[in-house]
Design an enzyme around this catalytic site. Structure first.
Site, PDB file in Angstrom:
ATOM      1  N   CYS A 128       0.817  -1.227   0.000  1.00  0.00           N
ATOM      2  CA  CYS A 128       0.000   0.000   0.000  1.00  0.00           C
ATOM      3  C   CYS A 128       0.846   1.270   0.000  1.00  0.00           C
ATOM      4  O   CYS A 128       0.373   2.332  -0.400  1.00  0.00           O
ATOM      5  CB  CYS A 128      -0.950   0.008   1.191  1.00  0.00           C
ATOM      6  SG  CYS A 128      -2.149  -1.322   1.104  1.00  0.00           S
ATOM      7  N   HIS A 262      -3.224   7.542   2.012  1.00  0.00           N
ATOM      8  CA  HIS A 262      -3.640   6.226   1.512  1.00  0.00           C
ATOM      9  C   HIS A 262      -5.060   5.966   2.018  1.00  0.00           C
ATOM     10  O   HIS A 262      -5.389   6.258   3.168  1.00  0.00           O
ATOM     11  CB  HIS A 262      -2.677   5.166   2.036  1.00  0.00           C
ATOM     12  CG  HIS A 262      -3.131   3.777   1.780  1.00  0.00           C
ATOM     13  ND1 HIS A 262      -3.575   3.357   0.544  1.00  0.00           N
ATOM     14  CD2 HIS A 262      -3.228   2.686   2.597  1.00  0.00           C
ATOM     15  CE1 HIS A 262      -3.916   2.076   0.616  1.00  0.00           C
ATOM     16  NE2 HIS A 262      -3.725   1.658   1.843  1.00  0.00           N
ATOM     17  N   ASN A 292      -9.989   0.186  -0.674  1.00  0.00           N
ATOM     18  CA  ASN A 292      -8.528   0.243  -0.562  1.00  0.00           C
ATOM     19  C   ASN A 292      -7.927  -0.345  -1.845  1.00  0.00           C
ATOM     20  O   ASN A 292      -7.988  -1.554  -2.059  1.00  0.00           O
ATOM     21  CB  ASN A 292      -8.099  -0.560   0.681  1.00  0.00           C
ATOM     22  CG  ASN A 292      -6.592  -0.553   0.884  1.00  0.00           C
ATOM     23  OD1 ASN A 292      -5.832  -0.122   0.007  1.00  0.00           O
ATOM     24  ND2 ASN A 292      -6.161  -1.046   2.028  1.00  0.00           N
TER      25      ASN A 292
END
Ligand code: UT7
Length: 335
Positions: A128, A262, A292
């Protein structure tokens, strides 16, 4: 005084070769799966997903859509926004943990699809945090003078490594790609990437990992996560690196125009902003629409906020992420 004796802030001011954002682009798969759609295939509910994460829907790659095809479309759109063509690019970095193949690097597939035959293309793998790692890496290439214009891409098809019978993970992730064009400029004024910090700590592997790979199981594997454990570390880690970047650059949270984190979980985003005193109206949030998307989440959010006119030239934008490894990092960009 020698360059080595100077503080980072002074060195940043003297070093005028900076990586400036020229354009942003994005690509999302056509197919959308809402929380209600997922509740038809696993034991979950719209209420649970919205309350725990802020996610309302995510895009899922269809047949024929892969990480490299999404990345290539995002790159083409970023080039168009920059008023540049593929021939102007001499560096491509793709941040991904879901490459088309174990090798070659997805970046080389994007390079070929764009018809680029010069320069260099490679992937970075920081899950990520990948886009922040890719921006920091591209910035170091451009600042060194070795390369002139970079496509920095975050692209993922996490839907293909999810265990669709595990409700604790499969509702959280989505697919997509985002890209920015960074250009080395000697005369950028204040604009450009003005600071970045990257971190990793491999002791945390078991909290977020994929249970397969070429050298172990000879399979692709599925994503496994102890969400609560990741959550416990996330806020502290990202606020630590942001604080470091503020110190490095002589700025504070009050100087930020936009915070583009993020997009894993709205609760993590809000807690991180609150810890640093960043007001809610300065946060760009796309987690509700995209879920996500791992390395793609920040460039997708940047694309939304540039397209709707929120991010304007001259503004100060902080990006940050934390993910599997653990890896974490932040970068401060004057638009
Ligand atoms: O991007 C990389 C980094 N990743 C992240 O940042 C993710 C970080 N973690 C998180 O975002 C959160 O921990 C989650 C959203 C994954 C989970 O939220 P939570 O508040 O930590 O929930 P929990 O894991 O403590 O689970 C609470 C309950 C459990 O039931 P019991 O044991 O209390 O009876 C779970 O079984 O919620 C249950 N649960 C679900 N219920 C309905 C777990 N997943 C679901 C689901 N639908 N999809």
């Amino acid at each position: 005084m020698t360059a080595m004796g100077m503080g980072t802030t002074l060195r940043n001011q003297l070093n005028k070769r900076r990586s400036v954002v020229r354009g942003v682009g994005a690509c999302l798969p056509e197919r959308v799966a809402t929380n209600a759609d997922l509740a038809k295939i696993i034991d979950t509910s719209d209420d649970w997903i919205v309350q725990r994460t802020g996610i309302r829907q995510r895009h899922i790659a269809g047949p024929g859509e892969t990480t490299s095809t999404l990345a290539t479309k995002a790159a083409e759109r970023a080039l168009a926004a920059a008023g540049l063509t593929a021939a102007d690019i001499d560096l491509i970095i793709v941040a991904t943990s879901t490459p088309d193949y174990t090798f070659p690097a997805t970046a080389t597939q994007v390079q070929a699809a764009l018809g680029i035959t010069r320069g260099v293309a490679f992937d970075v793998q920081a899950v990520c945090s990948g886009f922040v790692f890719a921006v920091a890496t591209a910035d170091k290439f451009l600042a060194s003078g070795s390369h002139q214009r970079a496509l920095v891409i975050g692209a993922e098809t996490f839907s293909r490594i999810l265990d669709w019978e595990d409700r604790t993970t499969c509702v959280l992730f989505g697919d997509g790609a985002g890209a920015i064009v960074l250009e080395a400029r000697e005369d950028s004024g204040a604009a450009g990437v003005i600071g970045s910090r990257l971190r990793s700590d491999g002791r945390h592997r078991a909290k977020l990992y994929v249970d397969g790979g070429p050298s172990t199981t000879q399979t692709v594997g599925k994503l496994r996560m102890s969400g609560r454990e990741v959550f416990k570390h996330a806020v502290g880690m990202v606020t630590d690196v942001m604080t470091d970047v503020f110190e490095d650059t002589g700025t504070t949270a009050a100087d930020l125009d936009w915070f583009v984190p993020h997009q894993a979980n709205e609760r993590i985003i809000d807690a991180s902003a609150a810890k640093l005193g960043i007001p809610l109206n300065k946060i760009v949030k796309t987690v509700a629409l995209h879920g996500n998307t791992s390395a793609a989440s920040i460039p997708l959010a940047l694309s939304v906020a540039v397209d709707d006119g929120r991010i304007q030239p001259g503004q100060l934008v902080m990006i940050e992420a934390m993910g599997g490894g653990f890896t974490w990092g932040a970068a401060l960009i004057r638009w």
